[in-house]
Design an enzyme around this catalytic site. Structure first.
Site, PDB file in Angstrom:
ATOM      1  CG  ASP A   1      -1.864   1.093   1.309  1.00 36.98           C
ATOM      2  OD1 ASP A   1      -2.760   1.133   0.446  1.00 36.98           O
ATOM      3  OD2 ASP A   1      -1.753   1.938   2.219  1.00 36.98           O
TER       4      ASP A   1
ATOM      5  CD  GLU B   1      -2.160   1.875  -3.567  1.00 35.68           C
ATOM      6  OE1 GLU B   1      -3.352   2.042  -3.882  1.00 35.68           O
ATOM      7  OE2 GLU B   1      -1.712   2.164  -2.434  1.00 35.68           O
TER       8      GLU B   1
END
Length: 618
Positions: A314, A343
């Site tokens: 994340d 990400e």
């Protein structure tokens, strides 16, 4: 090959899961804690206090330790840190289990939590062959039509008589990506009917989430039930990816990392204020050797103790680049096929200098993959707004989609993306965040009839699943899952987020189309090339002025077609085009697919609007 019990035990004992924390094996309890600037440290086990002694320094932080003998399995404990006359009581950040709502740590002999026949899963899927499926344990299993009466979400997921795992097997995915499984704070373990969250508010990084357990008070049960879920997936050939959130924590001022490392655990801006690149009030200082080692040790623990096959990071740009490089190096020592992706952005302005953030381009010399947001937006338009994507005729996105179809590599002098090789690109059209695909198309194409909106859902998935790179599907996309228009549903509850299994029956045509596209992809190496040179050698592009993009793919391996034509018509009208010379077998057109072929075609062929046509030569 089945291993004998003796061989299994030898294999397990040959790997040390954790070096720090409260570790119990047989009859020996070892406590080893890194703590910053403490005067005294005590461990309270079932009410009995035991002092720790300062035993050295590691990464410029004191090491406190002690050993005891006896039977400590499932006993509760808390750590007391005395600093400058203040007494801080906390679970240690390396804890492997807790009681309800993480009030106390729980000591475990981890070998006693292994399921029967617990063995490592050797995932032999090369990275270019991966097909990812993202799900939330609760969303996926809570629906009345799911088909399991078992207590606890881990158990429901493991239930082979229910719909979940058989669905994944039939769909053909290779890896199941599960939203956070580690302990988080926003769901009350004792009141799961009235509290809900996806779990991006981490508390203890090595503890399975208690609300997914059938008995969160028993620290051994949640560990065993999570292992049983992993084992059920492995037994059916599905690798498991954990969504991990080491970029920030919940309750930062009371968090164990802050109690143990009050000056070094979290980043601060030059003003002295706490960093907030996560958008959640804090960000972990991954570049500090203590926190970097904590993260690496935690990942190794999940990999070794739970046999996890991959990790999704994340807000990966909140990790410094050196930490990500070391993570890959250490995890590949144990599993060369471990799948790592994340990400390539932050959730706000980070206190970590931009040149140290793991952003696009930093993955170049690695096998770490990045979510391809440019391809995502090119296909469907913006995440939550009214902007259309190329699937609905927005010609300004044509180049972004073409780059993505080629794996976002440097294909030629005018067509170049961020990836050295296609295995560095995670291709997707929706994920848990933002509008799901069905809702996005509903919002951006309100003038379309319902059947044409379904057509665009099929079109988006056909572009995705025929492109180079690693395809990623979010739960229910394959049968038109809707979140009722909610774009930020992390705490919206079951009514919005749950997967309705009736929709699979109602939208069987959509599901079958997606399933057969995956089968075609897995059958033909032309759709899943590993490196940029192969794409440049085996792929030709043809374009025209009418928003038509075609790729010609050459077969090279046994079982490949000699040629594959994939032609996407991004117009709202049919186009007739001349095919390359020879006879072609029509495999897919206008949202229909037949892997055995729909007939022979040659010469001119009409390409239906807003859809993908696939033709092959034997």
């Amino acid at each position: 090959m089945l291993l004998s019990r003796f061989e299994r035990l030898n294999r397990m004992q040959g790997v040390k899961s954790l070096e720090n924390g409260v570790i119990f094996n047989g009859d020996r309890l070892t406590v080893r804690l890194l703590i910053e600037e403490a005067d005294e440290v005590w461990i309270h086990i079932d009410g009995s206090a035991h002092p720790l002694a300062k035993q050295g320094v590691e990464h410029d932080v004191d090491v406190w330790s002690m050993e005891l003998t006896g039977q400590f399995h499932k006993k509760t404990y808390i750590i007391e840190v005395i600093r400058d006359g203040l007494h801080h009581f906390s679970i240690d950040p390396w804890a492997v289990s807790t009681n309800t709502n993480s009030q106390m740590g729980v000591i475990l002999d981890l070998e006693r939590t292994h399921p029967l026949n617990w063995t490592s899963f050797d995932c032999k899927v090369p990275q270019q062959d991966a097909v990812l499926y993202e799900a939330h344990v609760r969303d996926f299993t809570v629906d009345d039509d799911y088909g399991s009466n078992l207590c606890g979400a881990f158990n429901r997921f493991s239930d082979m008589s229910a719909k979940g795992i058989p669905h994944l097997i039939d769909l053909g995915v290779t890896h199941l990506h599960l939203l956070p499984l580690a302990d988080y704070t926003s769901v009350d373990d004792e009141d799961i009917d009235n509290t809900y969250n996806w779990g991006y508010d981490p508390f203890l990084f090595n503890v399975p989430e208690g609300s997914y357990s059938s008995n969160p008070e028993d620290g051994a049960i949640r560990v065993r039930e999570m292992k049983q879920m992993v084992q059920a997936l492995h037994d059916n050939g599905i690798a498991v990816v954990m969504d991990v959130v080491y970029n920030h924590t919940s309750h930062e001022r009371e968090h164990p990392l802050h109690v143990f490392f009050p000056n070094l655990a979290y980043r601060k801006y030059d003003t002295g204020e706490w960093g907030n690149g996560s958008g959640c009030g804090n960000e972990l200082r991954t570049e500090h050797p203590v926190i970097r080692q904590f993260i690496i040790d935690s990942l190794l623990y999940w990999q070794r103790e739970y046999h996890i096959d991959g990790f999704r990071f994340d807000l990966m740009s909140l990790y410094d680049d050196e930490t990500m490089y070391q993570i890959e190096q250490e995890l590949r020592k144990h599993d060369p096929n471990v799948l790592l992706y994340g990400e390539p952005w932050t959730g706000g302005v980070s206190a970590l200098h931009l040149e140290r953030q793991f952003t696009k381009g930093k993955q170049w010399s690695t096998r770490i993959a990045l979510f391809n947001d440019e391809f995502r937006n090119g296909i469907k338009g913006d995440n939550d707004g009214h902007v259309k994507g190329l699937i609905a005729g927005n010609e300004f996105e044509q180049l972004a989609v073409l780059r993505g179809m080629l794996g976002s590599i440097q294909y030629n002098e005018w067509l170049s993306g961020f990836a050295k090789d296609p295995i560095q690109s995670i291709n997707y059209v929706s994920a848990h965040d933002n509008l799901c695909l069905f809702d996005k198309i509903e919002k951006s194409c309100p003038e379309f009839f319902y059947n044409d909106r379904v057509r665009l859902n099929k079109f988006a998935l056909s572009v995705l699943l025929t492109s180079q790179g690693i395809p990623f599907l979010s739960q229910g996309t394959e049968f038109l899952h809707s979140k009722k228009g909610a774009h930020n549903s992390y705490n919206a509850g079951d009514a919005v987020n749950r997967i309705s299994w009736k929709k699979k029956v109602e939208n069987d045509d959509m599901y079958s189309f997606c399933r057969d596209l995956i089968r075609l992809r897995k059958d033909q190496t032309g759709f899943r090339m590993a490196d940029a040179n192969s794409i440049r050698r085996r792929t030709s592009i043809f374009l025209n002025q009418h928003k038509l993009i075609g790729l010609s793919l050459k077969g090279e391996s046994e079982g490949d077609y000699t040629d594959i034509l994939v032609i996407h018509n991004f117009n709202d009208f049919n186009i007739t085009t001349g095919l390359p010379p020879g006879e072609w077998i029509l495999v897919a057109t206008e949202g229909d697919i037949d892997l055995s072929g729909m007939g022979w075609v040659e010469g001119d062929f009409q390409l239906p609007y807003y859809s993908t046509t696939i033709l092959v030569k034997l």
